[in-house]
Design a protein around this motif. Structure first.
Motif, PDB file in Angstrom:
ATOM      1  N   GLU A 154       0.600  -1.066   0.003  1.00  0.00           N
ATOM      2  CA  GLU A 154      -0.424   0.318  -0.204  1.00  0.00           C
ATOM      3  C   GLU A 154       0.704   1.275  -0.141  1.00  0.00           C
ATOM      4  O   GLU A 154       0.241   2.506  -0.042  1.00  0.00           O
ATOM      5  N   LEU A 155       1.875   1.357  -0.182  1.00  0.00           N
ATOM      6  CA  LEU A 155       3.186   2.262  -0.095  1.00  0.00           C
ATOM      7  C   LEU A 155       2.511   3.109  -0.595  1.00  0.00           C
ATOM      8  O   LEU A 155       3.068   4.423  -0.236  1.00  0.00           O
ATOM      9  N   ALA A 156       2.404   3.003  -1.974  1.00  0.00           N
ATOM     10  CA  ALA A 156       2.113   3.881  -3.195  1.00  0.00           C
ATOM     11  C   ALA A 156       2.864   5.462  -2.832  1.00  0.00           C
ATOM     12  O   ALA A 156       2.401   6.398  -2.719  1.00  0.00           O
ATOM     13  N   PRO A 157       4.497   5.478  -3.044  1.00  0.00           N
ATOM     14  CA  PRO A 157       5.164   6.149  -3.331  1.00  0.00           C
ATOM     15  C   PRO A 157       4.519   7.432  -4.086  1.00  0.00           C
ATOM     16  O   PRO A 157       4.700   6.839  -5.682  1.00  0.00           O
ATOM     17  N   ASP A 158       4.651   8.432  -4.370  1.00  0.00           N
ATOM     18  CA  ASP A 158       4.733   9.648  -5.112  1.00  0.00           C
ATOM     19  C   ASP A 158       6.078  10.410  -6.022  1.00  0.00           C
ATOM     20  O   ASP A 158       6.770  10.740  -4.796  1.00  0.00           O
TER      21      ASP A 158
END
Ligand code: FAD
Ligand code: NAP
Length: 484
Positions: free
Chosen positions: A162-166
């Motif tokens: 779920e980290l979803a780095p931008d």
């Protein structure tokens, strides 16, 4: 009964499964006397330390049985979830006196005292799963991640999916100058088409394809002579396609004269740094560098002081670094702040200042300062019959080869104690007792043959897109595939 087999692995070629031993053909008497001579040993953790300890025990004791308990559904620890996808490892071995029990978290599903009751000896090889905190203001801001979580994300560790780095920013800062920092920098800057055939997750590759990151700063609190990365990893950075290094020649002034006294690995590493920072590249290389659209740089003598927020306070906008100078000599060289600071604007901060082990059970001694289980060559201090190996034994440094050597040493100590009669005598129930306990608690372990089914599924899913495998990242889906 799980098949008693294990193998240390080849990323793309897998050996055949061995059948479980035909234990049911033994008479009661034979079974009893076999058990008497059979040390039942349990290993907690299936990373390199767990596997190499097991390998040593099985090789040097022809009767020993080893059960490996692993909290993940899949084996291999950081070899699967840490080693970068563009760094495949190759090793294979197997034994029919060893079983893998995945999906069992020691400390939660079963305690260490319960394991010690069921086995003649227990080896703790559960690695270093936490990260060192920066302990600076702003660390909690969106856009700040531990390298550990970032690595877990691109390598398919379920808890980091779920980290979803931008990655919509132009500049990223990595704090720390070890090999993990270089792994992360390399993955951020590698042209995505070069990662397509690796086992990086589909989701991570999708995010990296959209990445706007053009510059990555790798920041160290000490100087060029203290970098913790190694030459192979530095060379990979220097040769990274479409990318150029930014090294300030001023950082390397005076180092040429000191190279002669350095031990060989440090000497070669420093020579490469010096050459990259100060020598004019040849025509071809100059053209390659001139056309590079991305860059990475090393910043020295800078210690993280504060993560700076964006004006609305909602995410990271930069990092304040304390300028440092060195005090002391040799190993004891320390970075001390000069009082000056420097602000470095960035949209992403990755903290890569090391991993950390945690205590597993109140009955097991733990040195919170050093982050290790206190031990003498793998024998846990003051707890007979309890051993440790790998990163939880000696701290979170060292490559697989180092981990292998210290795991062999632990195995050797255990077998010495066994021979000297220092381990409990008489038969022990081993996995039979633990399976009953787990079953009463609603825990359903997965076996090595279950893993082989998951492995086959991963390889099949990868084939469509030309990848070595497409990792399964959802434990629920994995259990469904296994019919659990
Ligand atoms: P781990 O590999 O972490 O294994 C520990 C195992 O214990 C894991 O499977 C974990 O799930 C399990 N576990 C944890 N807690 C429990 C519990 N409570 N119950 C049951 N099981 C548990 N070395 C190289 O030689 N080459 C490389 O390219 C390389 N790349 C690396 C990249 C990264 C990002 C990192 C962090 C390290 C890298 N290393 C590399 C170093 C190498 O990975 C380590 O030396 C090695 O993995 C340490 O082995 P270990 O078994 O002690 O720990
Ligand atoms: P590491 O090698 O110990 O490097 C940690 C870095 O963080 C060092 O530069 C250290 O600087 C810095 N640091 C520590 N605390 C800090 C703080 N409070 N503030 C600022 N900087 C700080 O750890 P790692 O990179 O996590 O790697 C772990 C192990 O895995 C290493 O042995 C590594 O070689 C191995 N590994 C190998 C590979 C490979 O073989 N390809 C890949 C990845 C990892 P100081 O020196 O000043 O403390």
């Amino acid at each position: 009964m799980a098949p008693r087999c294990w193998r240390w692995w080849h990323w793309s070629v897998w050996p055949r499964t061995r059948p479980p031993p035909a234990r049911s053909t033994l008479s009661f008497r034979q079974h009893f006397s076999t058990q008497e001579k059979t040390p039942q040993i349990c290993v907690v953790g299936s990373g390199p330390a767990g596997f190499y300890t097991a390998q040593h025990l099985l090789k040097h004791h022809t009767q020993a049985r080893v059960d490996i308990y692993e909290k993940q559904l899949v084996p291999f620890g950081l070899v699967r979830f840490g080693v970068a996808p563009d760094h495949p490892e190759v090793k294979t071995a197997h034994s029919d006196r060893c079983a893998f029990w995945g999906n069992v978290e020691v400390g939660r599903d079963v305690t260490v005292p319960e394991l010690r009751e069921a086995y003649h000896a227990v080896v703790l090889s559960y690695g270093a799963e936490d990260h060192q905190a920066l302990d600076i203001p702003g660390e909690e801001l969106p856009g700040v991640f531990s390298a550990r979580a970032f690595v877990g994300w691109y390598n398919g560790l379920p808890e980091n999916q779920e980290l979803a780095p931008d990655l919509s920013c132009d500049t990223a800062v990595i704090l720390g100058q070890g090999n993990v920092a270089l792994d992360v920098a390399r993955i951020l800057l590698t042209p995505p088409e070069h990662l397509e055939r690796t086992d990086i997750t589909k989701a991570a590759l999708g995010v990296l394809r959209q990445s706007q990151v053009k510059t990555v700063w790798i920041v160290g609190r000490r100087g060029p002579l203290q970098v913790a990365f190694t030459i192979k990893e530095l060379r990979e950075m220097i040769q990274l396609p479409g990318t150029r290094p930014i090294l300030d020649p001023e950082d390397f002034l005076g180092l040429q004269d000191r190279i002669k006294e350095m031990p060989r690995p440090r000497k070669r590493l420093t020579e490469l740094l010096l050459q990259t920072a100060t020598e004019k590249p040849r025509v071809e290389e100059a053209a390659r560098l001139a056309s590079a659209s991305r860059a990475w740089g090393l910043r020295f003598f800078r210690s993280p002081q504060q993560v700076l927020p964006s004006p609305d306070g909602r995410r990271v906008a930069g990092i304040r670094l304390a300028v440092t100078r060195l005090e002391g000599v040799g190993e004891a060289t320390r970075a001390v702040p000069t009082g000056d600071v420097e602000d470095l604007p960035c949209g992403l901060v990755l903290s890569s200042i090391g991993y950390k082990s945690h205590p597993i059970d109140p009955s097991v001694p733990f040195d919170l300062k050093l982050g290790v289980i206190p031990n003498m060559e793998g024998r846990v201090v003051d707890v007979p019959g309890l051993y440790c190996s790998g990163w939880v034994k000696r701290g979170p440094t060292g490559v697989i080869g180092t981990t292998m050597n210290d795991s062999f040493l632990t195995g050797q100590m255990l077998l010495q104690d066994l021979k000297a009669g220092l381990l409990p005598s008489g038969p022990r129930p081993g996995s039979v007792a633990i399976q009953a306990l787990l079953s009463s608690r609603g825990v359903r372990p997965v076996s090595f043959s279950d893993w082989e089914k998951l492995d086959a599924e991963e390889v099949a899913r990868g084939q469509g897109s030309g990848k070595s495998r497409e990792k399964l990242v959802d434990p629920q889906e994995m259990l469904r595939l296994l019919g659990h």
